[in-house]
Design an enzyme around this catalytic site. Sequence first.
Site, short mmCIF file in Angstrom:
data_model
loop_
_atom_site.label_atom_id
_atom_site.label_comp_id
_atom_site.label_asym_id
_atom_site.label_seq_id
_atom_site.Cartn_x
_atom_site.Cartn_y
_atom_site.Cartn_z
N GLY B 272 0.82 -1.21 0.00
CA GLY B 272 0.00 0.00 0.00
C GLY B 272 0.85 1.26 0.00
O GLY B 272 0.79 2.07 -0.91
N THR B 665 9.73 -9.92 11.59
CA THR B 665 8.92 -9.04 10.72
C THR B 665 9.33 -7.58 10.88
O THR B 665 9.22 -6.80 9.93
CB THR B 665 7.42 -9.21 11.03
OG1 THR B 665 7.19 -9.00 12.42
CG2 THR B 665 6.94 -10.60 10.65
N GLU B 735 7.54 3.41 8.70
CA GLU B 735 7.96 4.51 7.83
C GLU B 735 9.36 5.01 8.13
O GLU B 735 9.99 5.66 7.29
CB GLU B 735 6.93 5.64 7.92
CG GLU B 735 5.58 5.08 7.53
CD GLU B 735 4.42 6.06 7.50
OE1 GLU B 735 4.37 6.87 6.59
OE2 GLU B 735 3.55 5.96 8.39
#
Lengths: 177, 768
Positions: B272, B665, B735
Amino acid sequence: MPITVNGNEAELPHDPRVSLLDLLREDLHLFGAKKGCNQGACGACTVLVDGQRVLSCLTLAVQCEGRHVMTVEGLAGDNGLHPLQKAFIEHDGFQCGFCTPGQICSALGMAAEFDRGVPSVITEDFDDDGVALTPEEIRERMSGNLCRCGAHNGIVAAIAEVHAIQGDRTDSREAAA
Amino acid sequence: MSAVSNAGHPGTAVGLAANQWGQGDNPDPLIRHKHGLVGTSVSRIDGPLKVQGKATFAAEFVKEGLTYAALAFSTIAKGRIETLDTSAAEAAPGVVLVMTYKNAPRMKPMPLFMTAEKAAGGDNLPIMQDDRVHWNGQPIALVLAETQEQADFASSLVHATFKAEPSVTNFKEAKRRGTKTGEFGGGPLKLEIGDAEAALTQVPVSIDAQYSTPRHSHNAIEPHAATVAWDGDALLVHDASQAVVHTAWSLSSVFGIDESQVHVTSPYVGGGFGSKTLWQHQVLGAAASKLAGRPVRITLSREGVYRMVGGRSQTEQRVALGADKDGRLKAIIHTGVVAMSHQNALPEPFILATRGAYAADAFKLHVEVAQMDMLANTFMRAPGEAVGTFGLECALDELADKLGIDPVEIRILNEPDKHPTEGKPFSSRNIVEAWRTGAQRFGWAKRNAKPGSVRQGEWLIGMGCATGTYPYYRMPGGAARITLRKDGHARVEIAAHEMGMGTATAHSQVTADRLGLPLDQVTFGYGDSKMPGAVLAGGSQQSASIGAAIVAAQHALFAQLLILAGNASPLAGLRPEEVGGFNGGLVALADLARSESYASIMGRAGRDEIVVQEDAPPPMELQNWSMHSYGAMFCEARVNAVTGETRISRFLGSFDCGRILNAKTAASQFRGGIIMGLGLALMEETQFDERNGRIMNPSLAEYHVPAHMDVPEIDVIWNDIPDPHTPMGAHGIGEIGITGTAAAVANAVFNATGKRVRDLPLTLDKLM
């Protein structure tokens, strides 16, 4: 003659415009191969046709008449996941998972190319039987498969784990002899 | 992966976290819990599905009678559709209908993202309601056919002519027409403390330079897609979404139906990065489905994504830094202009990082907006920080070079002891430690400070560094439902998203630890607008939002369990705060001998399951503290002295992002951000034709993203220092990786070559 997909025969489409990718996805509902760009730029649609990696978005379904297509859905066997699938999980070789089927199919095709002695642009001496499938070779040979999540390190590690062991040109040539 | 389970480890019960955040000295007890699942390298739970191609993405839902959509786009930037001939398309084989402004249902514009709590629209324009054209690439016709091939062919037969009106598609012209101050988060992107311009003239050493960054496109490998069906007035949308509830509410507004009549699912999202919100294609798909009375699959072509889904806008930045002879900053100026469309509200806020990065006496920060007739620009990974840190962190490198101070040391020297422009205390800021640890691991001490002095054959080699930073956010709207079954299985449901961040895996770990269950007894439901909460997968806030919501629901769960346990239980008389989840049940925190399993409690009460649902408390932590993630970024670049080609040979991110929930992760999130940052640095640019406002490279062949050969082994480390004021002690990590990275690359290239490139991307022509 029909087309064989993961061992099952399937009818070829009447519309000659149908790509192998759209046949797999829309007719056979095998959604593993992905449509990332539909113009051969991203590699997400990679499948194996008679063992060779192809971009199924640039391959017309009718071109595959009588040929054997393997998609990511066909890799797991009775003993569970293919070793490369397991390695992708272990090394976190994906995040969103969208490019993953293409990466895995491409890696299998790539390893077979390497075993056949196909050089890459960075292979220094392809007469040398001892050439290894190094991480650098894997990066070069896998560069047609884009990943936007940035799982590159995990993908290379997974392929190296499985094919640095299995894929050795010397061994495979001796086995073929 | 080794088998991991916390069940059966004595003394590892986790008590309830206080159901409030940022107040008092009350850290989440999960922070002290060192022997559970949290923090371990659990492989992602959806891995087996994804490696077999069995995860169902938006364009992969099978529907009876499905039709396929294809779009035709405008070729002018502004004006009117003069003629629109759809007759050939309508007559083409397999065509069900052609929809244009002449026959589209009446619809309201999408509520523009961030203008209302659940607004998700990328623009606020009428969608196929009139003959107006607002950007080059606007959809003007939708063809619906029995197959995708038929739809694609028929859409090529749509013939339109346009009457163009004067438009502004040239950035210089847009600036000449006048700029206005950008607004972000309800306030102006303008801040002045002291007289920074005057201070700049009074310091012994200063840098004053212009930096520029081009437009960028997210380029998720999954193109935007939706499978849409109506049942009467009820709308079902299988979407690729990072905002399912926002999208459902916004679509209900567009079609004038109740929010409860729209159901949006998004179990898997193929990337996304800010782009998978509500754009016109979902609306058009739903409108066409209504018109045809049949389900519709609308999958944007790769070109279609470029035409219809906005990206990051271009920036022109001035960064001026003034320092004393020791390198202490006296003045920080960061100003400039960004391009923005008329139909969106995001001025790329490149000053955000600068507000809190370094201590200084005077600040002047300002983002001005020049409006252009173009596709709505939008949020892309670290909006503001990704490109703002390029200017700031390059300028600091230039200053360090001028002063003869080590670039790491100048950053540590200017470390603020409280937020430099807001005055609030930091909740948890340990960037100095990240710098020290990172510098040692990277071998920074071997860097030759003299640019252009290390050469191996044709290759010039250099090292550079930069600070990465991104705020901690937790937006209102978090809520969770927990269903606990008698067999000791817990299901958490929350309208959150899994785009590959590892959300479902990490929060299964968190839930297992909090409830004292093994991982395989926990499932995490997400990606469905019918679930509780309105949780945006954006702003790196999703984990904090989910974490706080689970804690709130856990309070209700423990309270109900203790009531059901009653006086016959060893737990009798205990309050929820006095028990913890442990070994498949509850235990008294003060006396581990007092415990009862969930099965026993529920069995005695004759209950098969307990269902609780609670809202997360408001994000008070953000009122009281300045909260950010940090990264110390180190890059080694090799630049070919003959060809100008740049290769990144090594990269290290040393992070200070609170507690890490899943080492495996999380490392992938950090690496993924850094790799997108390498693209930002070296190759990425959405090329915009300033003559007509059309994007010129709408394909993955012409917009270059990092390929395998561009990505070296990326080293990531983190200090794992929990923030005592956040759920789980965690900060966002999605981010931070893209921030600082481009500057670290550019600074390494400077160290390698002595050439300072201030205009991204650093293509080889700029280094010849």
